[in-house]
Design a protein around this motif. Structure first.
Motif, PDB file in Angstrom:
ATOM      1  N   ALA A  30       0.845  -1.271  -0.152  1.00  0.00           N
ATOM      2  CA  ALA A  30       0.105  -0.013  -0.215  1.00  0.00           C
ATOM      3  C   ALA A  30       0.750   1.029   0.000  1.00  0.00           C
ATOM      4  N   THR A  31       1.440   1.571   1.344  1.00  0.00           N
ATOM      5  CA  THR A  31       2.325   2.750   1.173  1.00  0.00           C
ATOM      6  C   THR A  31       3.686   2.368   1.430  1.00  0.00           C
ATOM      7  N   GLY A  32       4.022   1.082   1.830  1.00  0.00           N
ATOM      8  CA  GLY A  32       5.247   0.718   2.026  1.00  0.00           C
ATOM      9  C   GLY A  32       5.569   1.096   3.453  1.00  0.00           C
ATOM     10  N   HIS A  33       5.021   1.499   4.440  1.00  0.00           N
ATOM     11  CA  HIS A  33       5.419   1.916   5.838  1.00  0.00           C
ATOM     12  C   HIS A  33       6.256   0.674   6.610  1.00  0.00           C
ATOM     13  N   GLN A  34       5.769  -0.346   6.140  1.00  0.00           N
ATOM     14  CA  GLN A  34       6.265  -1.471   6.958  1.00  0.00           C
ATOM     15  C   GLN A  34       7.429  -2.224   6.095  1.00  0.00           C
ATOM     16  N   SER A  56      -0.146   7.092  14.535  1.00  0.00           N
ATOM     17  CA  SER A  56       0.610   8.330  14.906  1.00  0.00           C
ATOM     18  C   SER A  56       0.623   9.288  13.464  1.00  0.00           C
ATOM     19  N   GLY A  80      -1.119   3.453   5.977  1.00  0.00           N
ATOM     20  CA  GLY A  80      -2.160   2.801   5.284  1.00  0.00           C
ATOM     21  C   GLY A  80      -3.216   2.103   6.361  1.00  0.00           C
ATOM     22  N   LEU A 131      -2.483   0.286  16.814  1.00  0.00           N
ATOM     23  CA  LEU A 131      -2.261   1.279  18.126  1.00  0.00           C
ATOM     24  C   LEU A 131      -2.399   2.594  18.221  1.00  0.00           C
ATOM     25  N   ARG A 137      -3.361 -10.834   8.308  1.00  0.00           N
ATOM     26  CA  ARG A 137      -3.224  -9.645   7.157  1.00  0.00           C
ATOM     27  C   ARG A 137      -3.166 -10.373   5.781  1.00  0.00           C
ATOM     28  N   SER A 138      -2.217 -10.013   4.997  1.00  0.00           N
ATOM     29  CA  SER A 138      -2.156 -10.482   3.814  1.00  0.00           C
ATOM     30  C   SER A 138      -1.957 -12.182   3.470  1.00  0.00           C
ATOM     31  N   VAL A 153      -7.045  -7.679   0.683  1.00  0.00           N
ATOM     32  CA  VAL A 153      -8.103  -6.792   0.942  1.00  0.00           C
ATOM     33  C   VAL A 153      -8.284  -5.727   0.030  1.00  0.00           C
ATOM     34  N   ARG A 179       6.208   3.263  24.235  1.00  0.00           N
ATOM     35  CA  ARG A 179       4.835   3.576  24.134  1.00  0.00           C
ATOM     36  C   ARG A 179       4.164   2.884  25.224  1.00  0.00           C
ATOM     37  N   TYR A 226       5.274  -6.730  18.504  1.00  0.00           N
ATOM     38  CA  TYR A 226       4.144  -6.216  17.956  1.00  0.00           C
ATOM     39  C   TYR A 226       4.201  -6.181  16.504  1.00  0.00           C
ATOM     40  N   ASN A 279       2.860  -4.781  14.044  1.00  0.00           N
ATOM     41  CA  ASN A 279       3.235  -3.516  13.132  1.00  0.00           C
ATOM     42  C   ASN A 279       4.369  -2.859  13.198  1.00  0.00           C
ATOM     43  N   ASN A 310       6.344 -10.437   1.424  1.00  0.00           N
ATOM     44  CA  ASN A 310       6.019  -8.984   2.063  1.00  0.00           C
ATOM     45  C   ASN A 310       5.061  -9.284   3.144  1.00  0.00           C
TER      46      ASN A 310
HETATM   47  C1  LIG Z   1       5.932   6.869  10.558  1.00  0.00           C
HETATM   48  C2  LIG Z   1       5.162   5.416  11.042  1.00  0.00           C
HETATM   49  C3  LIG Z   1       4.297   5.772  12.257  1.00  0.00           C
HETATM   50  C4  LIG Z   1       3.747   4.457  12.657  1.00  0.00           C
HETATM   51  N1  LIG Z   1       2.671   4.753  13.610  1.00  0.00           N
HETATM   52  C5  LIG Z   1       2.030   3.486  13.874  1.00  0.00           C
HETATM   53  C6  LIG Z   1       1.180   3.777  15.076  1.00  0.00           C
HETATM   54  O1  LIG Z   1       0.911   4.477  15.691  1.00  0.00           O
HETATM   55  N2  LIG Z   1       0.637   2.434  15.587  1.00  0.00           N
HETATM   56  C7  LIG Z   1       0.595   1.295  14.844  1.00  0.00           C
HETATM   57  O2  LIG Z   1      -0.008   0.376  15.256  1.00  0.00           O
HETATM   58  N3  LIG Z   1       1.525   1.310  13.925  1.00  0.00           N
HETATM   59  C8  LIG Z   1       2.236   2.210  13.417  1.00  0.00           C
HETATM   60  N4  LIG Z   1       2.978   2.311  12.226  1.00  0.00           N
HETATM   61  C9  LIG Z   1       3.329   0.961  11.867  1.00  0.00           C
HETATM   62  C10 LIG Z   1       2.308   0.640  10.398  1.00  0.00           C
HETATM   63  O3  LIG Z   1       0.884   0.523  10.937  1.00  0.00           O
HETATM   64  C11 LIG Z   1       2.485  -0.515   9.815  1.00  0.00           C
HETATM   65  O4  LIG Z   1       3.862  -0.313   9.239  1.00  0.00           O
HETATM   66  C12 LIG Z   1       1.488  -0.935   8.674  1.00  0.00           C
HETATM   67  O5  LIG Z   1       1.841  -2.320   8.373  1.00  0.00           O
HETATM   68  C13 LIG Z   1       1.804   0.188   7.696  1.00  0.00           C
HETATM   69  O6  LIG Z   1       0.516  -0.217   6.684  1.00  0.00           O
HETATM   70  P1  LIG Z   1       0.723   0.361   5.287  1.00  0.00           P
HETATM   71  O7  LIG Z   1      -0.163  -0.166   4.252  1.00  0.00           O
HETATM   72  O8  LIG Z   1       1.239   1.889   5.327  1.00  0.00           O
HETATM   73  O9  LIG Z   1       2.512  -0.141   4.761  1.00  0.00           O
HETATM   74  P2  LIG Z   1       2.476  -1.282   3.643  1.00  0.00           P
HETATM   75  O10 LIG Z   1       4.097  -1.591   3.884  1.00  0.00           O
HETATM   76  O11 LIG Z   1       2.332  -0.959   2.434  1.00  0.00           O
HETATM   77  O12 LIG Z   1       1.853  -2.615   4.206  1.00  0.00           O
HETATM   78  C14 LIG Z   1       2.107  -3.297   5.233  1.00  0.00           C
HETATM   79  C15 LIG Z   1       1.770  -4.657   5.113  1.00  0.00           C
HETATM   80  O13 LIG Z   1       0.230  -4.779   5.271  1.00  0.00           O
HETATM   81  C16 LIG Z   1      -0.288  -5.720   4.614  1.00  0.00           C
HETATM   82  N5  LIG Z   1      -1.282  -4.991   3.785  1.00  0.00           N
HETATM   83  C17 LIG Z   1      -1.100  -3.763   3.228  1.00  0.00           C
HETATM   84  N6  LIG Z   1      -2.228  -3.753   2.388  1.00  0.00           N
HETATM   85  C18 LIG Z   1      -2.980  -4.826   2.450  1.00  0.00           C
HETATM   86  C19 LIG Z   1      -4.030  -5.214   1.560  1.00  0.00           C
HETATM   87  N7  LIG Z   1      -4.767  -4.641   0.830  1.00  0.00           N
HETATM   88  N8  LIG Z   1      -4.529  -6.834   1.825  1.00  0.00           N
HETATM   89  C20 LIG Z   1      -3.687  -7.485   2.656  1.00  0.00           C
HETATM   90  N9  LIG Z   1      -2.652  -6.855   3.385  1.00  0.00           N
HETATM   91  C21 LIG Z   1      -2.201  -5.882   3.153  1.00  0.00           C
HETATM   92  C22 LIG Z   1       0.800  -6.390   3.685  1.00  0.00           C
HETATM   93  O14 LIG Z   1       1.285  -7.693   4.703  1.00  0.00           O
HETATM   94  C23 LIG Z   1       1.962  -5.409   3.754  1.00  0.00           C
HETATM   95  O15 LIG Z   1       3.183  -5.988   3.866  1.00  0.00           O
HETATM   96  C24 LIG Z   1       3.809   3.287  11.823  1.00  0.00           C
HETATM   97  C25 LIG Z   1       4.649   3.257  10.789  1.00  0.00           C
HETATM   98  C26 LIG Z   1       5.587   4.264  10.625  1.00  0.00           C
HETATM   99  C27 LIG Z   1       6.858   4.087   9.521  1.00  0.00           C
END
Ligand SMILES: Cc1cc2nc3c(=O)[nH]c(=O)nc-3n(C[C@H](O)[C@H](O)[C@H](O)COP(=O)(O)OP(=O)(O)OC[C@H]3O[C@@H](n4cnc5c(N)ncnc54)[C@H](O)[C@@H]3O)c2cc1C
Length: 470
Positions: free
Chosen positions: A79-83, A137, A142, A152, A198-199, A204, A360, A419, A421, A457
């Motif tokens: 999605a956004t690559g935040h993980q 936060s 995503g 969280l 999750r995936s 989803v 936290r 945890y 995430n 992933n």
């Molecule tokens: C700056 C920052 C702040 C954050 N703050 C918090 C916070 O306050 N609390 C908290 O709990 N977490 C927090 N996180 C962690 C964040 O919730 C996880 O990294 C989360 O997985 C990010 O989702 P994404 O879609 O943005 O990232 P992505 O890297 O795109 O996706 C992460 C994973 O989610 C799964 N996924 C995404 N889309 C789908 C889909 N459509 N179907 C099935 N699986 C899917 C996949 O397994 C993928 O690898 C933070 C991360 C960062 C970098």
């Protein structure tokens, strides 16, 4: 183009045939748009898939999953690559950034968010109805990845619990290419497992989440000079020791790089950053955080009444993509000795190799397991410790090593799990879930994805090989 992957011949004709079925777009490594499509928030994690499919609707997801299954190729989702997960290649990557619609049901207090939706959009839409989701936060994270990994919230989590426990429905395409709408009443087992798995079980396409009647809070951040880190961390322990569920407080040791976009007062400096969010009056909040105020004047005092839309001011996460490595653990308690361990490893004297280490506070509703709860297994923890080292790959190894040694040094107080995430390693399903839940998740995996199509992933849940009949 003809590629051979693990014995499968994969031809341009087949790709053209797939592209013809789609509303969205297909990218191969030679296409100009490919690099942008595989690039997410963490610039260390640029995967090398054989194909990227930028999906536009659930039918695109179904066509892509069927294509991958036919060619024996694993599927990953971005999605956004935040993980960040370790780099992978030889797979089909589904990117969801073109599916971002958000629809608020004010009467039902829910939001339906498409797969690529991000928190900033949901908060803005929900606030028009005086409602808020259990977002994290950062506005750019995503929704689907966050919620299905636990979720969280640094403002609402201790009061209302994990976001994964407040999901009304999940729309998903499973490994057989079927579109399913899951609720607690239709396919309850898969609905339970998706909220944690999750995936692992499918892609989803949209999620319906509960909203809560919150439109403001009292809080923000206090920045103290690094020399006061010891006093700040111990005062933090005092504050969280007796905090009501309405108060969420975290603390971070930060080493700011000398970059022009950092405010001059903090640029190139090491600081202790206290984050505060209180659902109640300014007076009550100030009484609760008095041990922190007693430290003395802060470098920056940005605590005050806030509209909920200012939630990102609590943590002030970076918003620009950067390369980083992260590590984390869950603690059952935070005694003075654990604080001293953090200070000894990554305190002001450590030279700034680790960019950020944050603690936290969990507990409150995050500890409750209600009927219908999800597979999230961090309920026995009272604190998360998460850290990151930011910088180009050649520069971050010292910080990453130090961070890993901090996580190891905190072992006496860990719950033994991490945890989801905050965990970027792929092979950690057994450190994320309880043993009983992992058995149950493997049963679900074996039923819905026996060939482990969805193994890239993610924190992979491996199906039972000897129990295919489940
Ligand atoms: C700056 C920052 C702040 C954050 N703050 C918090 C916070 O306050 N609390 C908290 O709990 N977490 C927090 N996180 C962690 C964040 O919730 C996880 O990294 C989360 O997985 C990010 O989702 P994404 O879609 O943005 O990232 P992505 O890297 O795109 O996706 C992460 C994973 O989610 C799964 N996924 C995404 N889309 C789908 C889909 N459509 N179907 C099935 N699986 C899917 C996949 O397994 C993928 O690898 C933070 C991360 C960062 C970098």
């Amino acid at each position: 183009m003809t590629e051979t992957i693990a014995g499968n011949v994969f031809q341009q004709d087949a790709v053209d045939e797939l592209a013809a079925q789609l509303t969205g777009s297909v990218f191969t490594p030679d296409d100009p748009g490919y690099a942008a499509e595989v690039t997410g928030f963490n610039l260390l994690s640029q995967h090398r898939p054989l194909l990227v499919v930028a999906v536009a609707d659930p039918a695109d997801v179904q066509a892509t999953v069927r294509f991958a299954a036919t060619h024996g190729l694993p599927v990953g989702v971005l999605a956004t690559g935040h993980q960040p997960f370790p780099l992978a290649e030889g797979f089909v990557l589904i990117t969801t950034g073109r599916m971002r619609s958000v629809v608020i049901d004010a009467a039902g207090a829910t939001a339906r968010v498409e797969a690529g939706g991000v928190w900033g959009d949901v908060v803005d839409a929900a606030q028009t109805a005086g409602l808020t989701p259990l977002n994290g936060s950062s506005a750019g994270v995503g929704v689907v990845g966050y919620v299905l990994g636990g979720g969280l919230s640094p403002v609402l989590g201790r009061k209302y619990g994990w976001a994964a426990d407040h999901v009304a429905a999940i729309e998903v395409v499973t490994a057989d290419g079927r579109f399913r709408r899951l609720t607690a009443d239709t396919e309850p087992e898969l609905f339970w497992g998706m909220r944690g798995g999750r995936s692992n079980f499918g892609v989803v396409t949209a999620i319906e989440i509960e909203l809560f009647p919150v439109s403001d809070f009292y809080g923000g951040g206090l920045f103290y000079p690094a020399e006061q880190a010891e006093t700040v961390l111990h005062a933090y322990r005092d504050v969280v020791h007796s905090a009501p569920d309405e108060l969420t407080c975290s603390v971070a040791l930060l080493n700011f790089p000398p970059l022009p976009q950092i405010p001059e007062m903090l640029r190139g400096k090491s600081v202790a950053h206290v984050r505060v969010a209180f659902l109640g009056s300014a007076e009550d909040a100030e009484t609760l955080i008095a041990p922190l105020r007693d430290i003395g004047p802060a470098l920056i005092d940005a605590i005050g009444p806030q509209p909920y839309s200012a939630f990102a001011a609590v943590h002030q996460d970076p918003t620009d993509p950067a390369p980083y490595e992260e590590a984390s653990t869950l603690l059952a308690e935070l005694p003075a000795a654990a604080v001293d361990t953090i200070l000894a490893k990554v305190g002001p004297q450590s030279g700034g190799a680790v960019t950020v280490v944050e603690v936290r506070h969990l507990g409150g509703a995050l500890s409750e397991k209600l009927p219908g709860s999800s597979a999230i297994a961090a309920r026995d923890a009272r604190f998360t410790v998460w850290g990151a080292t930011v910088g180009p790959p050649e520069a971050i190894s010292a910080g990453a090593e130090l961070l890993n040694s901090l996580i190891e040094a905190l072992n006496p107080w860990t719950t033994g799990r991490t945890y989801q995430n905050f965990t970027s390693r792929e092979d950690t399903a057994d450190s994320i879930f309880t043993p009983d839940d992992l058995e149950r998740l493997k049963d679900i995996k074996t039923l819905y994805d026996p060939a482990n199509l969805f193994r890239v992933n993610n924190h992979n849940i491996v199906p039972w090989t000897a129990r295919r009949e489940v």
